[in-house]
Enzyme design. Structure first.
Site, PDB file in Angstrom:
ATOM      1  N   LYS A 202       0.553  -1.372  -0.003  1.00  0.00           N
ATOM      2  CA  LYS A 202      -0.365   0.308   0.148  1.00  0.00           C
ATOM      3  C   LYS A 202       0.814   1.282   0.361  1.00  0.00           C
ATOM      4  O   LYS A 202       1.849   1.322   0.718  1.00  0.00           O
ATOM      5  CB  LYS A 202      -0.943   0.030   1.147  1.00  0.00           C
ATOM      6  CG  LYS A 202      -1.555   1.116   1.577  1.00  0.00           C
ATOM      7  CD  LYS A 202      -2.395   1.348   2.645  1.00  0.00           C
ATOM      8  CE  LYS A 202      -3.181   2.282   2.595  1.00  0.00           C
ATOM      9  NZ  LYS A 202      -4.763   2.500   3.610  1.00  0.00           N
ATOM     10  N   LYS A 225       1.071  10.170   5.606  1.00  0.00           N
ATOM     11  CA  LYS A 225       1.108   8.898   6.023  1.00  0.00           C
ATOM     12  C   LYS A 225       2.659   7.672   5.631  1.00  0.00           C
ATOM     13  O   LYS A 225       2.515   6.836   5.921  1.00  0.00           O
ATOM     14  CB  LYS A 225       0.237   7.519   5.382  1.00  0.00           C
ATOM     15  CG  LYS A 225      -0.946   8.524   6.364  1.00  0.00           C
ATOM     16  CD  LYS A 225      -2.525   7.052   6.200  1.00  0.00           C
ATOM     17  CE  LYS A 225      -3.511   7.701   6.926  1.00  0.00           C
ATOM     18  NZ  LYS A 225      -4.934   7.307   6.602  1.00  0.00           N
ATOM     19  N   LYS A 256      -2.063  -1.434  -4.069  1.00  0.00           N
ATOM     20  CA  LYS A 256      -2.623  -0.356  -3.681  1.00  0.00           C
ATOM     21  C   LYS A 256      -2.236   1.673  -3.667  1.00  0.00           C
ATOM     22  O   LYS A 256      -1.146   1.159  -2.737  1.00  0.00           O
ATOM     23  CB  LYS A 256      -3.488  -0.558  -2.198  1.00  0.00           C
ATOM     24  CG  LYS A 256      -4.697   1.061  -2.314  1.00  0.00           C
ATOM     25  CD  LYS A 256      -5.222   0.625  -0.454  1.00  0.00           C
ATOM     26  CE  LYS A 256      -6.156   1.903  -0.614  1.00  0.00           C
ATOM     27  NZ  LYS A 256      -6.127   1.814   1.420  1.00  0.00           N
TER      28      LYS A 256
HETATM   29  C1  PBG Z   1      -7.327   3.702   5.498  1.00  0.00           C
HETATM   30  C2  PBG Z   1      -7.523   3.418   4.232  1.00  0.00           C
HETATM   31  C3  PBG Z   1      -7.709   3.818   3.276  1.00  0.00           C
HETATM   32  C4  PBG Z   1      -8.103   3.842   2.425  1.00  0.00           C
HETATM   33  C5  PBG Z   1      -8.933   2.190   2.842  1.00  0.00           C
HETATM   34  N1  PBG Z   1      -8.517   2.411   3.725  1.00  0.00           N
HETATM   35  C6  PBG Z   1      -7.472   5.663   3.263  1.00  0.00           C
HETATM   36  C7  PBG Z   1      -5.635   5.606   3.696  1.00  0.00           C
HETATM   37  O1  PBG Z   1      -5.028   4.804   3.886  1.00  0.00           O
HETATM   38  O2  PBG Z   1      -5.375   7.044   4.074  1.00  0.00           O
HETATM   39  C8  PBG Z   1      -8.344   4.532   0.563  1.00  0.00           C
HETATM   40  C9  PBG Z   1      -9.236   3.637   0.061  1.00  0.00           C
HETATM   41  C10 PBG Z   1      -9.563   4.867  -1.470  1.00  0.00           C
HETATM   42  O3  PBG Z   1      -9.207   5.782  -1.571  1.00  0.00           O
HETATM   43  O4  PBG Z   1     -10.495   4.445  -2.094  1.00  0.00           O
HETATM   44  N2  PBG Z   1      -6.762   2.520   6.573  1.00  0.00           N
END
Ligand code: PBG
Length: 332
Positions: A202, A225, A256
């Site tokens: 991610k 983050k 992701k």
């Molecule tokens: C946070 C989380 C995020 C998404 C899924 N779970 C956002 C982030 O990490 O700030 C993003 C999903 C999307 O943008 O469609 N645990």
């Protein structure tokens, strides 16, 4: 693979592109409703459908509507639904204790779906960002996101979700060691068959912007983050993370965002052969919808093409806000 082919004109690629029938015969990849996981935003209240401004076509649904949405998905042939809660700000605390409340929004929704639509798979998000005021996925002390303390909290959260009946847990937090800790705790608690789809690779991405609107975290997030999510410049690191998470007991892995990281999807599938998913995130959805709404692209065609690209890259499935729309299209 080094395909053998005769020089032109013995080989003419256009022969097999001449008609729809010929094109269908030689098509290498397919997209089906069985490839889809539908991410849904949940809110409290009754009969609420709150549009998300930055994600045209997406609404937050109140708890009483969630089983109906799950039934609709099931009827469209979508095998899984993934829940993301919009948490009331009054429930956000520094210790994030609402995350493992058996009665929190997500856990109530899991039970509602499993009671009324038992045959759809319910996936959850395991991360602390909906439950604290600063919008970080972990516990924050003096501006630092604590790893091991966060993992302990995530384990409690995961157990509460498993207890509520979740089929698939989706740890999206990017702490180190969480998959092994969750797997051990699930086994110890008798939840042997609860699957983990690890958000293994991610990235710290700008494409999550609309999601943070949808869950009410936008204004809240302090800083970024980057100390836990990946650097978009890295590729080998993604492979190491996937190897680590599979070795700790993840059943499936995710890359992701999706479209900007198709190279990672491809590498991950080639390297491990494990069930591999991409998350076509909120910003990707918003870009396609925005351009389509301006008449700049054909939204339907762009949707299908973008999802087919994940299959071509080697993904087994895709988390996408387009799930119901594309399923309707695929079902004709
Ligand atoms: C946070 C989380 C995020 C998404 C899924 N779970 C956002 C982030 O990490 O700030 C993003 C999903 C999307 O943008 O469609 N645990």
């Amino acid at each position: 693979m080094h395909p053998v082919q005769a020089p032109h004109p013995a080989t003419r690629f256009r022969r097999l592109r001449r008609t729809g029938a010929l094109r269908a015969l030689v098509q290498e990849n397919t997209l089906t409703t069985g490839d889809l996981i539908w991410p849904v935003f949940l809110c409290d209240g009754v009969n609420q459908r709150q549009p998300v401004a930055s994600m045209p076509g997406v609404e937050r649904l109140s708890l009483d509507l969630i089983a109906g949405a799950a039934a609709e998905a099931r009827d469209l042939g979508i095998p899984a639904i993934c829940l993301f809660p919009y948490t009331d700000p009054s429930l956000k605390t520094a210790d994030c204790r609402e995350a493992w409340n058996p009665e929190n929004l997500t856990n109530r929704a899991i039970r509602a779906i499993k009671t009324k639509v038992p045959d759809i798979a319910v996936m959850t998000d395991v991360a602390l960002d909906p439950y604290n005021a600063h919008g970080h996925d972990g516990l924050v002390v003096d501006g630092v996101i604590l790893n091991d303390e966060t993992v302990e909290a995530l384990v409690r959260m995961a157990l509460a979700q498993a207890e509520a009946g979740a089929d698939i847990l989706g740890p999206s937090d990017m702490m180190d060691g969480r998959i092994g800790a969750m797997r051990a705790a699930l086994e110890a608690a008798g939840h042997r068959d609860v699957a983990i789809l690890s958000y293994a690779a991610k990235y710290a991405s700008a494409f999550y912007g609309p999601f943070r609107d949808a869950v009410g975290a936008t204004g809240a997030l302090k800083g970024d983050k980057k100390t836990y999510q990946m650097n978009p410049a890295n590729s080998d690191e993604a492979i190491r993370l996937v190897a680590r998470d599979l070795a700790e007991g993840a059943d499936m892995v995710m890359v992701k965002p999706g479209m900007p990281y198709l190279d990672i999807c491809h590498r991950v599938k080639q390297a491990f052969g494990a069930p591999t998913f991409a998350y076509q995130v909120s910003g990707e959805y918003a870009m396609i919808q925005a351009a389509a709404r301006n008449g700049w692209i054909d939204g339907e065609k762009a949707m299908v093409e973008s999802l087919m690209a994940f299959k071509r890259a080697g993904c087994d499935g895709i988390l996408t806000y387009f799930a119901p729309a594309v399923a309707k299209l695929l079902r004709g």
